[in-house]
Motif scaffolding. Structure first.
Motif, PDB file in Angstrom:
ATOM      1  N   GLY A   4       0.810  -1.218   0.000  1.00 56.66           N
ATOM      2  CA  GLY A   4       0.000   0.000   0.000  1.00 56.66           C
ATOM      3  C   GLY A   4       0.837   1.260   0.000  1.00 56.66           C
ATOM      4  O   GLY A   4       0.461   2.279  -0.601  1.00 56.66           O
ATOM      5  N   SER A   5       1.995   1.199   0.646  1.00 53.91           N
ATOM      6  CA  SER A   5       2.826   2.407   0.769  1.00 53.91           C
ATOM      7  C   SER A   5       3.433   2.826  -0.557  1.00 53.91           C
ATOM      8  O   SER A   5       3.963   3.939  -0.670  1.00 53.91           O
ATOM      9  CB  SER A   5       3.938   2.173   1.796  1.00 53.91           C
ATOM     10  N   LEU A   6       3.365   1.997  -1.565  1.00 60.44           N
ATOM     11  CA  LEU A   6       3.880   2.366  -2.893  1.00 60.44           C
ATOM     12  C   LEU A   6       3.107   3.555  -3.469  1.00 60.44           C
ATOM     13  O   LEU A   6       3.598   4.240  -4.373  1.00 60.44           O
ATOM     14  CB  LEU A   6       3.781   1.171  -3.850  1.00 60.44           C
ATOM     15  N   VAL A   7       1.912   3.812  -2.948  1.00 55.93           N
ATOM     16  CA  VAL A   7       1.087   4.895  -3.492  1.00 55.93           C
ATOM     17  C   VAL A   7       1.794   6.243  -3.376  1.00 55.93           C
ATOM     18  O   VAL A   7       1.582   7.132  -4.224  1.00 55.93           O
ATOM     19  CB  VAL A   7      -0.302   4.916  -2.810  1.00 55.93           C
ATOM     20  N   SER A   8       2.652   6.390  -2.377  1.00 54.93           N
ATOM     21  CA  SER A   8       3.336   7.684  -2.224  1.00 54.93           C
ATOM     22  C   SER A   8       4.258   7.962  -3.413  1.00 54.93           C
ATOM     23  O   SER A   8       4.430   9.116  -3.817  1.00 54.93           O
ATOM     24  CB  SER A   8       4.121   7.727  -0.908  1.00 54.93           C
ATOM     25  N   LEU A   9       4.835   6.922  -3.975  1.00 56.74           N
ATOM     26  CA  LEU A   9       5.696   7.107  -5.161  1.00 56.74           C
ATOM     27  C   LEU A   9       4.851   7.526  -6.359  1.00 56.74           C
ATOM     28  O   LEU A   9       5.260   8.373  -7.159  1.00 56.74           O
ATOM     29  CB  LEU A   9       6.435   5.807  -5.482  1.00 56.74           C
ATOM     30  N   ILE A  10       3.669   6.939  -6.484  1.00 53.88           N
ATOM     31  CA  ILE A  10       2.785   7.269  -7.600  1.00 53.88           C
ATOM     32  C   ILE A  10       2.342   8.719  -7.469  1.00 53.88           C
ATOM     33  O   ILE A  10       2.355   9.486  -8.442  1.00 53.88           O
ATOM     34  CB  ILE A  10       1.589   6.303  -7.635  1.00 53.88           C
ATOM     35  N   LEU A  57      -3.134  -1.688  -2.958  1.00 51.62           N
ATOM     36  CA  LEU A  57      -2.509  -0.539  -3.622  1.00 51.62           C
ATOM     37  C   LEU A  57      -3.498   0.127  -4.574  1.00 51.62           C
ATOM     38  O   LEU A  57      -3.583   1.364  -4.632  1.00 51.62           O
ATOM     39  CB  LEU A  57      -1.260  -0.995  -4.382  1.00 51.62           C
ATOM     40  N   ILE A  58      -4.264  -0.685  -5.293  1.00 45.70           N
ATOM     41  CA  ILE A  58      -5.246  -0.115  -6.224  1.00 45.70           C
ATOM     42  C   ILE A  58      -6.276   0.711  -5.454  1.00 45.70           C
ATOM     43  O   ILE A  58      -6.701   1.792  -5.884  1.00 45.70           O
ATOM     44  CB  ILE A  58      -5.915  -1.241  -7.039  1.00 45.70           C
ATOM     45  N   HIS A  59      -6.651   0.191  -4.291  1.00 47.74           N
ATOM     46  CA  HIS A  59      -7.605   0.927  -3.431  1.00 47.74           C
ATOM     47  C   HIS A  59      -7.043   2.321  -3.090  1.00 47.74           C
ATOM     48  O   HIS A  59      -7.733   3.343  -3.217  1.00 47.74           O
ATOM     49  CB  HIS A  59      -7.851   0.109  -2.164  1.00 47.74           C
ATOM     50  N   TYR A  60      -5.789   2.368  -2.683  1.00 48.36           N
ATOM     51  CA  TYR A  60      -5.164   3.641  -2.312  1.00 48.36           C
ATOM     52  C   TYR A  60      -5.062   4.576  -3.521  1.00 48.36           C
ATOM     53  O   TYR A  60      -5.285   5.786  -3.428  1.00 48.36           O
ATOM     54  CB  TYR A  60      -3.777   3.420  -1.716  1.00 48.36           C
ATOM     55  N   ILE A  61      -4.700   4.011  -4.674  1.00 45.66           N
ATOM     56  CA  ILE A  61      -4.557   4.843  -5.877  1.00 45.66           C
ATOM     57  C   ILE A  61      -5.889   5.490  -6.226  1.00 45.66           C
ATOM     58  O   ILE A  61      -5.976   6.703  -6.489  1.00 45.66           O
ATOM     59  CB  ILE A  61      -4.048   4.001  -7.075  1.00 45.66           C
ATOM     60  N   LEU A  62      -6.941   4.687  -6.214  1.00 48.95           N
ATOM     61  CA  LEU A  62      -8.256   5.202  -6.602  1.00 48.95           C
ATOM     62  C   LEU A  62      -8.772   6.237  -5.599  1.00 48.95           C
ATOM     63  O   LEU A  62      -9.525   7.143  -5.977  1.00 48.95           O
ATOM     64  CB  LEU A  62      -9.247   4.046  -6.741  1.00 48.95           C
ATOM     65  N   LYS A  63      -8.346   6.097  -4.345  1.00 45.35           N
ATOM     66  CA  LYS A  63      -8.801   7.045  -3.317  1.00 45.35           C
ATOM     67  C   LYS A  63      -7.959   8.309  -3.302  1.00 45.35           C
ATOM     68  O   LYS A  63      -8.469   9.411  -3.122  1.00 45.35           O
ATOM     69  CB  LYS A  63      -8.723   6.397  -1.923  1.00 45.35           C
ATOM     70  N   GLU A  64      -6.653   8.166  -3.460  1.00 44.97           N
ATOM     71  CA  GLU A  64      -5.752   9.299  -3.196  1.00 44.97           C
ATOM     72  C   GLU A  64      -5.209   9.962  -4.447  1.00 44.97           C
ATOM     73  O   GLU A  64      -4.823  11.135  -4.398  1.00 44.97           O
ATOM     74  CB  GLU A  64      -4.591   8.818  -2.316  1.00 44.97           C
ATOM     75  N   CYS A  65      -5.105   9.221  -5.554  1.00 48.13           N
ATOM     76  CA  CYS A  65      -4.592   9.855  -6.785  1.00 48.13           C
ATOM     77  C   CYS A  65      -5.219   9.183  -8.002  1.00 48.13           C
ATOM     78  O   CYS A  65      -4.499   8.627  -8.841  1.00 48.13           O
ATOM     79  CB  CYS A  65      -3.072   9.795  -6.828  1.00 48.13           C
ATOM     80  N   PRO A  66      -6.533   9.250  -8.125  1.00 50.74           N
ATOM     81  CA  PRO A  66      -7.204   8.567  -9.252  1.00 50.74           C
ATOM     82  C   PRO A  66      -6.739   9.070 -10.602  1.00 50.74           C
ATOM     83  O   PRO A  66      -6.810   8.350 -11.587  1.00 50.74           O
ATOM     84  CB  PRO A  66      -8.695   8.858  -9.012  1.00 50.74           C
ATOM     85  N   SER A  87      -2.321   4.336  19.543  1.00 47.27           N
ATOM     86  CA  SER A  87      -1.068   5.096  19.390  1.00 47.27           C
ATOM     87  C   SER A  87      -0.093   4.422  18.436  1.00 47.27           C
ATOM     88  O   SER A  87       1.055   4.858  18.289  1.00 47.27           O
ATOM     89  CB  SER A  87      -0.399   5.260  20.765  1.00 47.27           C
ATOM     90  N   ALA A  88      -0.530   3.389  17.785  1.00 48.23           N
ATOM     91  CA  ALA A  88       0.362   2.690  16.849  1.00 48.23           C
ATOM     92  C   ALA A  88       0.710   3.605  15.688  1.00 48.23           C
ATOM     93  O   ALA A  88      -0.137   4.342  15.180  1.00 48.23           O
ATOM     94  CB  ALA A  88      -0.307   1.425  16.337  1.00 48.23           C
ATOM     95  N   ARG A  89       1.989   3.558  15.310  1.00 46.12           N
ATOM     96  CA  ARG A  89       2.447   4.344  14.169  1.00 46.12           C
ATOM     97  C   ARG A  89       3.020   3.400  13.109  1.00 46.12           C
ATOM     98  O   ARG A  89       3.790   2.486  13.441  1.00 46.12           O
ATOM     99  CB  ARG A  89       3.559   5.324  14.594  1.00 46.12           C
ATOM    100  N   HIS A  90       2.647   3.664  11.886  1.00 43.45           N
ATOM    101  CA  HIS A  90       3.183   2.868  10.778  1.00 43.45           C
ATOM    102  C   HIS A  90       4.289   3.672  10.128  1.00 43.45           C
ATOM    103  O   HIS A  90       4.052   4.802   9.671  1.00 43.45           O
ATOM    104  CB  HIS A  90       2.080   2.561   9.760  1.00 43.45           C
ATOM    105  N   THR A 120       3.903   8.526   3.472  1.00 43.98           N
ATOM    106  CA  THR A 120       4.705   9.302   2.508  1.00 43.98           C
ATOM    107  C   THR A 120       6.127   8.773   2.419  1.00 43.98           C
ATOM    108  O   THR A 120       6.942   9.322   1.664  1.00 43.98           O
ATOM    109  CB  THR A 120       4.773  10.780   2.933  1.00 43.98           C
ATOM    110  N   GLY A 121       6.422   7.751   3.192  1.00 40.95           N
ATOM    111  CA  GLY A 121       7.800   7.321   3.415  1.00 40.95           C
ATOM    112  C   GLY A 121       8.602   6.984   2.178  1.00 40.95           C
ATOM    113  O   GLY A 121       9.763   7.370   2.038  1.00 40.95           O
ATOM    114  N   LEU A 122       7.999   6.236   1.259  1.00 36.14           N
ATOM    115  CA  LEU A 122       8.782   5.825   0.091  1.00 36.14           C
ATOM    116  C   LEU A 122       9.162   7.033  -0.768  1.00 36.14           C
ATOM    117  O   LEU A 122      10.291   7.147  -1.241  1.00 36.14           O
ATOM    118  CB  LEU A 122       8.016   4.796  -0.731  1.00 36.14           C
TER     119      LEU A 122
END
Lengths: 282, 357
Positions: A27-33, A51-60, A229-232, A260-262
């Motif tokens: 899923g974190s690959l979306v930041s590169l896209i 990942l497709i879910h994230y792409i369609l939500k955040e950068c369709p 309080s979990a952080r990814h 945004t890490g990647l």
């Protein structure tokens, strides 16, 4: 002697991206896209949906420039054993895509080695990629694609060599495209001191310790803390039994937020390179 | 002057007379190359000279060659008959063919009681063993190997166990453009590279071409006494002259774009046979490199031909179990010819003509 004071790496980023299952690697690959990279994924895990879910939500708007190829073998349950239904072809098909990305009745993106710095080829994951290589050899040797004897049996030898050759291809200077290879983690006793280390989970016992040598960068997706309080995060500095590395250790923060890490990581390693500023052939 | 190591043109022409692999105009020049001649040339020019130009081979029976031939025959027959016969019947046919090929019917004086056999000109009227009557019969004499591993019974066992293990094999034999099965496939192509006597040919025979999934491979059958666990056995085939040649030839001569060679190895011991398959993959760049290096090796041979001298590569004499001609080269040049004639036999080796390729 060359003047290194203005040196800035123009070499593609080659990164080993470790993490337990569910840590958020895919899923974190979306930041590169979102950052403008043209990401192509060879999906051995059959888990591209996240990942497709994230792409369609955040950068369709970037969806049309994302390509993936699922490389899995058809399996069936025979008395509790997962055996192949047909010949094992996932690994060889994936290798062909790494040489020339051409999907029957689909896109022809040419040789990934020539895509360039605006592109990222992702192998997701090395773990299941090596299972595919192991199934290939198991099937060829009349064992139905079974992975019994574990992924560490004698037949794993061929699979190890095949996977290592694949890593060599991706690591070579002639492969002028950014590469990310994801991998799950396995604890293995070190050969020198016997201490347990967290190494990439893949076929055999000889391959995990050498996988890291094919990458200049090794990072870790991890969940820190628990509950609300979990952080990814993405870690860039070795911790505990998992050794990490980066080409730019003095500039690299110890961790990034997963979301945004990647993209942040790539920005530091490339010295601020912004994809899409120069036209590149796809 | 040592005629062997300093051959005259007449001597060379005499040695290669009648062989379609050699030029009849340029003494000692090989014009048609197969893997069996290229490999010794690449290993050591002197070995090539003794083995291919002069045609000498060790006088001991080549057990490995005979055993390998029987295995190949069995595989070929099974592949051809599995198309239209049930599995068990295809095995039976294959085994029968191998048994026929592995022996010969010879006239013997045979005891009708204990079946002991004697030469046909045996003068006794009664069997010395049991005093039974003797009859002149044609009996089948099987090949008796000098080796304890590579024997006829072990060849049969190896074949039957193999066919049972790979009963549901995903390897499917390719059909060639003429409708025939790609089994024991001959190939020959003109390199277009000019030599002192026309252009050079490359030829040979491949065991089989098959599909695995959508990928095509050349299948090469090997047998060994050694373990076939990967790492110890299959690594020797990359790089390898024979595997590269087959991959190249499949593309060029038969328009079969293969990914490489699938080595089908059988470990043969006294009590069991074990099987392992490994790949010797070749991409386009590797095949181009092999071809360029091969042409270079053939060009270097032109220098040897012109000088009428094939030098020793004395750095490899002990490698790979030792060169079969090491005992010749270790002798003083003055006695090599005599030693070679006493301890080696000449063979008529012309596979190009024999197979009518």
């Amino acid at each position: 002697m060359p003047d290194i004071s203005h040196y800035q790496s123009t070499q593609p980023v080659k990164a080993l991206y470790l993490g337990d299952s569910g840590a958020g690697k895919t899923g974190s690959l979306v930041s590169l896209i979102k950052a403008g990279y043209r990401v192509r994924v060879i999906d051995f895990d059959n888990g591209i949906g996240t990942l497709i879910h994230y792409i369609l939500k955040e950068c369709p708007e970037r969806a049309n420039d994302f390509f993936y190829y699922t490389a899995t073998d058809k399996l069936r349950n025979v008395n509790g054993r997962a055996l192949l239904q047909g010949p094992a072809t996932a690994f060889t098909r994936a290798l062909q895509m790494m040489t020339h990305w051409k999907v029957p009745d689909g896109e022809d993106l040419g040789p990934p080695s020539e895509w360039g710095r605006d592109h990222v080829l992702v192998i997701d994951s090395l773990t299941h990629c090596s299972h595919a290589a192991h199934r290939l050899d198991s099937s060829l040797n009349g064992e139905g694609g079974a992975l019994e004897n574990g992924p560490h049996g004698s037949i794993a030898g061929q699979a190890q060599t095949r996977v290592e050759a694949m890593l060599g291809l991706l690591y070579s200077a002639e492969f002028k495209t950014n590469v990310i290879v994801t991998a799950h983690i396995r604890l293995i006793e070190g050969e020198i001191d016997g201490a347990r280390k967290g190494l990439p989970m893949c076929v055999g016992s000889k391959l995990p310790p050498v996988v890291g040598t094919y990458f200049n960068n090794a990072i870790l997706a991890k969940t820190v803390g628990s509950g609300e309080s979990a952080r990814h995060v993405i870690k860039t500095v070795s911790e505990g039994i998992i050794e990490l590395k980066t080409e730019t250790p003095l500039d690299m923060p110890k961790e990034f937020p997963l979301s945004t890490g990647l993209a942040d990581f790539f920005k530091v390693v490339t010295g601020g390179y912004e994809p899409g500023k120069k036209e590149e052939a796809a | 002057m040592n005629l062997l190591d300093n051959p005259s043109p007449e001597f060379l022409l005499e040695q290669t007379a009648g062989s379609s692999m050699f030029s009849s105009a340029v003494p000692g020049l090989q014009t048609a190359w197969n893997s069996s001649s290229l490999t010794p040339l690449k290993i050591c020019p002197r070995r090539y000279y003794y083995q291919i130009v002069l045609g000498y081979q060790p006088s001991r029976e080549n057990v490995h060659l005979i055993f390998g031939t029987l295995l190949h025959l069995g595989h070929e027959q099974y592949a051809k008959h599995i198309i239209d016969h049930p599995h068990e019947e295809a095995i039976t046919i294959a085994v029968e063919k191998v048994l026929h090929a592995a022996g010969a019917r010879k006239k013997t004086k045979t005891c009708t009681s204990c079946m002991a056999t004697y030469p046909p000109d045996f003068i006794e009227e009664k069997c010395p063993e049991c005093h039974g009557g003797l009859e002149l019969l044609k009996t089948w004499k099987p090949w008796r190997s000098e080796d304890e591993y590579k024997t006829l019974p072990n060849a049969i066992r190896t074949l039957v166990w193999y066919f049972e293990k790979f009963r549901d094999d995903w390897l499917k034999t390719i059909e060639l453009s003429d409708g025939s099965l790609a089994v024991e496939i001959d190939f020959k192509f003109d390199t277009g590279e000019p030599g002192p006597d026309g252009t050079y040919l490359i030829f040979g025979r491949m065991d089989r071409a098959a599909y695995y999934g959508e990928d095509k491979y050349i299948i090469d059958i090997k047998s060994t006494k050694s373990s076939v666990d990967y790492g110890d056995y299959f690594e020797r085939y990359s790089p390898d002259n024979q595997m590269s040649m087959y991959s190249f030839a499949a593309n060029v001569a038969h328009n079969i774009p293969v990914r490489g060679v699938l080595i089908d190895a059988s470990q043969v011991t006294v009590n069991f046979s074990r099987f392992r398959r490994g790949m010797a993959l070749r991409d386009h760049n590797q095949l181009e490199e092999w071809y360029a290096d091969t042409i270079q090796a053939i060009r270097r041979n032109e220098d040897h031909v012109e000088a009428r001298h094939w030098p020793m590569n004395d750095a490899v004499c002990s490698l790979w179990g030792g060169c079969p001609y090491r005992s010749v080269c270790s002798k003083s040049p003055a006695v090599r010819e005599m030693y070679l004639k006493s301890n080696y036999i000449k063979r008529d080796y012309d596979p190009l003509k024999a197979r009518d390729i």
